[in-house]
Design a protein around this motif. Structure first.
Motif, PDB file in Angstrom:
ATOM      1  N   TYR A 191     -61.326  40.339 -98.284  1.00  0.00           N
ATOM      2  CA  TYR A 191     -61.292  39.132 -97.482  1.00  0.00           C
ATOM      3  C   TYR A 191     -62.591  39.047 -96.692  1.00  0.00           C
ATOM      4  CZ  TYR A 191     -56.323  39.153 -98.516  1.00  0.00           C
ATOM      5  OH  TYR A 191     -55.115  39.163 -99.176  1.00  0.00           O
ATOM      6  N   CYS A 192     -62.963  37.827 -96.330  1.00  0.00           N
ATOM      7  CA  CYS A 192     -64.159  37.612 -95.524  1.00  0.00           C
ATOM      8  C   CYS A 192     -63.732  37.460 -94.067  1.00  0.00           C
ATOM      9  CB  CYS A 192     -64.881  36.354 -96.012  1.00  0.00           C
ATOM     10  SG  CYS A 192     -66.449  36.064 -95.193  1.00  0.00           S
ATOM     11  N   ILE A 193     -64.398  38.196 -93.181  1.00  0.00           N
ATOM     12  CA  ILE A 193     -64.052  38.207 -91.760  1.00  0.00           C
ATOM     13  C   ILE A 193     -65.143  37.488 -90.975  1.00  0.00           C
ATOM     14  CG2 ILE A 193     -63.421  39.663 -89.795  1.00  0.00           C
ATOM     15  CD1 ILE A 193     -61.636  40.002 -92.326  1.00  0.00           C
ATOM     16  N   HIS A 194     -64.749  36.521 -90.146  1.00  0.00           N
ATOM     17  CA  HIS A 194     -65.676  35.756 -89.303  1.00  0.00           C
ATOM     18  C   HIS A 194     -65.699  36.404 -87.914  1.00  0.00           C
ATOM     19  CE1 HIS A 194     -66.697  31.609 -87.367  1.00  0.00           C
ATOM     20  NE2 HIS A 194     -67.752  32.379 -87.476  1.00  0.00           N
ATOM     21  N   THR A 195     -66.903  36.710 -87.418  1.00  0.00           N
ATOM     22  CA  THR A 195     -67.035  37.452 -86.154  1.00  0.00           C
ATOM     23  C   THR A 195     -67.831  36.666 -85.115  1.00  0.00           C
ATOM     24  OG1 THR A 195     -69.134  38.505 -86.703  1.00  0.00           O
ATOM     25  CG2 THR A 195     -67.146  39.573 -87.510  1.00  0.00           C
ATOM     26  N   ARG A 196     -67.842  37.193 -83.929  1.00  0.00           N
ATOM     27  CA  ARG A 196     -68.721  36.657 -82.891  1.00  0.00           C
ATOM     28  C   ARG A 196     -70.165  37.009 -83.263  1.00  0.00           C
ATOM     29  NH1 ARG A 196     -65.555  34.473 -79.465  1.00  0.00           N
ATOM     30  NH2 ARG A 196     -63.615  35.393 -78.808  1.00  0.00           N
ATOM     31  N   PRO A 197     -71.147  36.285 -82.724  1.00  0.00           N
ATOM     32  CA  PRO A 197     -72.553  36.547 -83.083  1.00  0.00           C
ATOM     33  C   PRO A 197     -72.971  37.990 -82.830  1.00  0.00           C
ATOM     34  CG  PRO A 197     -72.371  34.513 -81.834  1.00  0.00           C
ATOM     35  CD  PRO A 197     -71.013  35.163 -81.805  1.00  0.00           C
ATOM     36  N   LYS A 198     -73.665  38.562 -83.813  1.00  0.00           N
ATOM     37  CA  LYS A 198     -74.261  39.904 -83.748  1.00  0.00           C
ATOM     38  C   LYS A 198     -73.247  41.034 -83.550  1.00  0.00           C
ATOM     39  CE  LYS A 198     -78.611  38.085 -82.055  1.00  0.00           C
ATOM     40  NZ  LYS A 198     -79.252  37.909 -83.301  1.00  0.00           N
ATOM     41  N   LYS A 199     -71.995  40.820 -83.956  1.00  0.00           N
ATOM     42  CA  LYS A 199     -70.943  41.835 -83.819  1.00  0.00           C
ATOM     43  C   LYS A 199     -70.456  42.357 -85.168  1.00  0.00           C
ATOM     44  CE  LYS A 199     -70.472  41.674 -79.326  1.00  0.00           C
ATOM     45  NZ  LYS A 199     -70.588  42.836 -78.465  1.00  0.00           N
ATOM     46  N   GLU A 200     -71.084  41.910 -86.273  1.00  0.00           N
ATOM     47  CA  GLU A 200     -70.601  42.253 -87.607  1.00  0.00           C
ATOM     48  C   GLU A 200     -70.509  43.762 -87.818  1.00  0.00           C
ATOM     49  OE1 GLU A 200     -73.583  40.722 -87.076  1.00  0.00           O
ATOM     50  OE2 GLU A 200     -73.406  38.681 -87.804  1.00  0.00           O
ATOM     51  N   GLN A 201     -71.597  44.464 -87.531  1.00  0.00           N
ATOM     52  CA  GLN A 201     -71.641  45.909 -87.791  1.00  0.00           C
ATOM     53  C   GLN A 201     -70.658  46.658 -86.901  1.00  0.00           C
ATOM     54  OE1 GLN A 201     -75.571  47.559 -87.524  1.00  0.00           O
ATOM     55  NE2 GLN A 201     -74.978  49.388 -88.634  1.00  0.00           N
ATOM     56  N   GLN A 202     -70.553  46.261 -85.654  1.00  0.00           N
ATOM     57  CA  GLN A 202     -69.649  46.913 -84.711  1.00  0.00           C
ATOM     58  C   GLN A 202     -68.192  46.753 -85.153  1.00  0.00           C
ATOM     59  OE1 GLN A 202     -70.219  45.503 -80.713  1.00  0.00           O
ATOM     60  NE2 GLN A 202     -68.189  46.158 -80.067  1.00  0.00           N
ATOM     61  N   ILE A 203     -67.803  45.560 -85.572  1.00  0.00           N
ATOM     62  CA  ILE A 203     -66.424  45.321 -85.987  1.00  0.00           C
ATOM     63  C   ILE A 203     -66.124  46.014 -87.313  1.00  0.00           C
ATOM     64  CG2 ILE A 203     -64.733  43.551 -86.596  1.00  0.00           C
ATOM     65  CD1 ILE A 203     -66.373  41.654 -84.771  1.00  0.00           C
ATOM     66  N   ALA A 204     -67.091  45.988 -88.245  1.00  0.00           N
ATOM     67  CA  ALA A 204     -66.898  46.676 -89.529  1.00  0.00           C
ATOM     68  C   ALA A 204     -66.676  48.168 -89.290  1.00  0.00           C
ATOM     69  CB  ALA A 204     -68.100  46.442 -90.439  1.00  0.00           C
ATOM     70  N   ALA A 205     -67.442  48.750 -88.390  1.00  0.00           N
ATOM     71  CA  ALA A 205     -67.269  50.173 -88.069  1.00  0.00           C
ATOM     72  C   ALA A 205     -65.908  50.419 -87.413  1.00  0.00           C
ATOM     73  CB  ALA A 205     -68.394  50.646 -87.162  1.00  0.00           C
ATOM     74  N   HIS A 206     -65.500  49.533 -86.523  1.00  0.00           N
ATOM     75  CA  HIS A 206     -64.199  49.672 -85.856  1.00  0.00           C
ATOM     76  C   HIS A 206     -63.055  49.638 -86.872  1.00  0.00           C
ATOM     77  CE1 HIS A 206     -60.837  49.045 -83.125  1.00  0.00           C
ATOM     78  NE2 HIS A 206     -60.536  47.955 -83.802  1.00  0.00           N
ATOM     79  N   VAL A 252     -56.367  43.176 -88.331  1.00  0.00           N
ATOM     80  CA  VAL A 252     -57.733  42.692 -88.577  1.00  0.00           C
ATOM     81  C   VAL A 252     -57.991  41.424 -87.778  1.00  0.00           C
ATOM     82  CG1 VAL A 252     -59.285  41.760 -90.333  1.00  0.00           C
ATOM     83  CG2 VAL A 252     -57.858  43.731 -90.867  1.00  0.00           C
ATOM     84  N   ARG A 253     -57.082  40.481 -87.842  1.00  0.00           N
ATOM     85  CA  ARG A 253     -57.259  39.183 -87.182  1.00  0.00           C
ATOM     86  C   ARG A 253     -57.426  39.320 -85.679  1.00  0.00           C
ATOM     87  NH1 ARG A 253     -58.242  35.918 -84.289  1.00  0.00           N
ATOM     88  NH2 ARG A 253     -57.453  33.819 -84.027  1.00  0.00           N
ATOM     89  N   TYR A 254     -56.724  40.253 -85.068  1.00  0.00           N
ATOM     90  CA  TYR A 254     -56.775  40.397 -83.618  1.00  0.00           C
ATOM     91  C   TYR A 254     -57.622  41.581 -83.154  1.00  0.00           C
ATOM     92  CZ  TYR A 254     -53.358  36.727 -83.745  1.00  0.00           C
ATOM     93  OH  TYR A 254     -52.733  35.526 -83.979  1.00  0.00           O
ATOM     94  N   ALA A 255     -58.476  42.093 -84.014  1.00  0.00           N
ATOM     95  CA  ALA A 255     -59.423  43.138 -83.603  1.00  0.00           C
ATOM     96  C   ALA A 255     -60.427  42.516 -82.638  1.00  0.00           C
ATOM     97  CB  ALA A 255     -60.135  43.713 -84.830  1.00  0.00           C
ATOM     98  N   PRO A 256     -60.995  43.321 -81.739  1.00  0.00           N
ATOM     99  CA  PRO A 256     -61.957  42.781 -80.772  1.00  0.00           C
ATOM    100  C   PRO A 256     -63.137  42.098 -81.481  1.00  0.00           C
ATOM    101  CG  PRO A 256     -61.393  45.050 -80.255  1.00  0.00           C
ATOM    102  CD  PRO A 256     -60.779  44.744 -81.578  1.00  0.00           C
ATOM    103  N   ASP A 257     -63.526  40.922 -80.977  1.00  0.00           N
ATOM    104  CA  ASP A 257     -64.679  40.141 -81.444  1.00  0.00           C
ATOM    105  C   ASP A 257     -64.512  39.522 -82.828  1.00  0.00           C
ATOM    106  OD1 ASP A 257     -66.203  40.473 -79.077  1.00  0.00           O
ATOM    107  OD2 ASP A 257     -66.776  42.486 -79.740  1.00  0.00           O
ATOM    108  N   VAL A 258     -63.326  39.588 -83.413  1.00  0.00           N
ATOM    109  CA  VAL A 258     -63.063  38.874 -84.665  1.00  0.00           C
ATOM    110  C   VAL A 258     -62.622  37.468 -84.294  1.00  0.00           C
ATOM    111  CG1 VAL A 258     -61.498  38.681 -86.641  1.00  0.00           C
ATOM    112  CG2 VAL A 258     -62.468  40.893 -86.039  1.00  0.00           C
ATOM    113  N   ILE A 259     -63.246  36.472 -84.906  1.00  0.00           N
ATOM    114  CA  ILE A 259     -62.828  35.086 -84.674  1.00  0.00           C
ATOM    115  C   ILE A 259     -61.644  34.758 -85.564  1.00  0.00           C
ATOM    116  CG2 ILE A 259     -63.528  32.667 -84.932  1.00  0.00           C
ATOM    117  CD1 ILE A 259     -66.279  33.506 -83.945  1.00  0.00           C
ATOM    118  N   ASP A 260     -61.752  35.083 -86.860  1.00  0.00           N
ATOM    119  CA  ASP A 260     -60.637  34.838 -87.771  1.00  0.00           C
ATOM    120  C   ASP A 260     -60.952  35.426 -89.137  1.00  0.00           C
ATOM    121  OD1 ASP A 260     -58.199  33.929 -88.671  1.00  0.00           O
ATOM    122  OD2 ASP A 260     -58.619  31.809 -88.343  1.00  0.00           O
TER     123      ASP A 260
END
Length: 166
Positions: A4-19, A68-76
Motif C-alpha cells: 500500500y502507498c502511505i501519505h505522510t506529513r512533509p519530510k517524515k517519510e523515512q522516520q515513519i517507514a523506520a517506525h 498504519v493509518r494512525y501512526a504518528p505523522d501519517v496522513i492516510d
C-alpha cells in the motif's frame, strides 16, 4: 499481504517507514533519488525522496490497517473511495531493479554524453546545433563544439541550456 502507498506529513517519510518497520515489524520501501543539483550556484550530489510525502508498506489490511493509518505523522493510506489502493508487486520489483545494488537509492546519470548532437535552448545562441566534446558527471557545464559561419568554436555551457537532438 499487499503493498500500500502511505501519505505522510512533509519530510517524515523515512522516520515513519523506520517506525513501522521497527515498532510494528512491517516491510517498508522508501525509494530515494540521488542526482546532481545546483544549489546556490554549487553543483552537489543530493539524495531526496523519489515520491515526496509517500512511501510503500506491505501489510494485511484486515490486521494492521489501523496501526498504519494512525501512526504518528501519517496522513492516510492512499485510497480509491473508501478502499485502500493496492500497489502491484511488479511496481515495487521494478523500482528495486531500477535501484540495483543500492537497495532503495536510484542514481540518475546525465543523459548527455560525448559525441551527442544537441541544440541550445536558451540564451543568445538559442536554436544553434552543437556536438558534446566532453562531460563530467560532477559538473554543471559541458564542453561543446559549435559550427558557426564555416568555423568551429569550442565553448563551455550549462547542461540546463541544452537539449539532445536525435
Amino acid at each position: 499481504m499487499n503493498w500500500y502507498c502511505i501519505h505522510t506529513r512533509p519530510k517524515k517519510e523515512q522516520q515513519i517507514a523506520a517506525h513501522l518497520s521497527d515498532s510494528i515489524g512491517l516491510e517498508t520501501y522508501y525509494p530515494r533519488l540521488r542526482q546532481y543539483r545546483t544549489i546556490r550556484r554549487v553543483r552537489k550530489l543530493v539524495t531526496s525522496p523519489l515520491f515526496p510525502r509517500y512511501f510503500f508498506c506491505r501489510f494485511d489490511a484486515a490486521i494492521n490497517f489501523r496501526a498504519v493509518r494512525y501512526a504518528p505523522d501519517v496522513i492516510d493510506v492512499v485510497r480509491t473511495g473508501a478502499v485502500p489502493s493496492i500497489v502491484d508487486d511488479s511496481l515495487i520489483d521494478e523500482l528495486r531493479r531500477w535501484a540495483g545494488d543500492a537497495g532503495d537509492v536510484i542514481t540518475m546519470t546525465s543523459p548527455l554524453r560525448a559525441g551527442d548532437n544537441v541544440e541550445i535552448t536558451s540564451g543568445p545562441l538559442r536554436g544553434l546545433s552543437a556536438v558534446i566534446l566532453r562531460t563530467s558527471d560532477d559538473r554543471d557545464r559541458v564542453g561543446i563544439l559549435l559550427s558557426l559561419l564555416n568555423a568551429d568554436a569550442q565553448m563551455s555551457i550549462s547542461r540546463s541550456l541544452l537539449r539532445r537532438v536525435e
